[in-house]
Design a protein around this motif. Structure first.
Motif: not given
Length: 238
Positions: A155-157, A169-173, A200-206
């Motif tokens: 998800i965050l690549n 960095k992946g999350y912010r982008k 999904d991006v926010n959950l992955a980063y969390e």
């Protein structure tokens, strides 16, 4: 004596041995000082010079794989380990290193190959060393399962061995790309897709930005149990 063909051949052989040894020693030193690009170049020079010494060539491929792995060039690491194994099919370290890089690449077929490499390594090591490799097999199977489902790294690549900085960095982008405000003029379907992706991006980063949650996730704890410090892989918990 100087014109003796045998002497000339022996001298040429000795010169090549010295050239290979110097390149290998310099490459090893570069690895130790974390000059990995330089190490790769020097190992390549040594490999090119020792076509008639397969055992040394195999070791050099494995050493270059170590440098490529440190550079996060996992495709090249896998290729080097494969070359080492083609020469020496009992090269345990090459199997283990290739498996690690395959898991870093992270696609289902990579995970399946990594499991096969670990299984091959188990058969090559003494019994007292098998426990650690069997643990790696279990973790690789967890990653294989994850690679076919919602995968926070995907998800965050980022790769599964991503650093904290790479995850951020992946999350912010992606958070910027999928923020609902950027899709205010989209169709309702596009808005819904953007909102789902943003969630999904926010959950992955969390999860991945929290060391404890990330460790549980990597160990195979289910998504809904990641807040439980006693949760076990497969849904078990204390």
């Amino acid at each position: 004596m100087s014109g003796d063909p045998d002497n000339k051949k022996a001298f040429a052989t000795l010169k090549k041995i010295r050239t290979v040894k110097k390149a290998k020693d310099d490459a090893d030193a570069s690895c130790k000082s974390r000059q990995f690009d330089k190490a790769v170049s020097l190992y390549t020079d040594a490999i090119d010079e020792c076509a008639d010494n397969p055992i040394l060539r195999s070791k050099l491929y494995n050493n270059r794989a170590i440098a490529n792995s440190a550079l996060r060039k996992h495709d090249k690491c896998v290729a080097d380990c494969t070359s080492a194994i083609e020469i020496d099919q009992k090269y345990t370290k090459a199997y283990l290193r290739r498996a690690t890089s395959l898991l870093s690449l992270g696609e289902p077929h990579h995970c399946e190959r990594a499991i096969r490499d670990y299984e091959a390594a188990v058969d090559l090591v003494p019994e007292e060393e098998q426990k650690d490799i069997k643990l790696k097999i279990r973790k690789a199977r967890v990653q294989l399962k994850r690679s076919k489902q919602k995968n926070f790294y995907k998800i965050l690549n980022v790769h599964p061995d991503a650093t904290d900085a790479e995850i951020k960095k992946g999350y912010r982008k992606l958070a910027l790309k999928w923020h609902p405000d950027r899709h205010a003029n989209s169709t309702e379907a596009e808005k819904k897709a953007a909102e789902d992706t943003f969630r999904d991006v926010n959950l992955a980063y969390e999860v991945l930005s929290d060391p404890q949650k990330r460790q549980r996730y990597d160990n195979g704890v289910e998504e809904q149990d990641l807040d439980n410090p006693h949760a076990q892989p497969g849904g078990g918990g204390g």
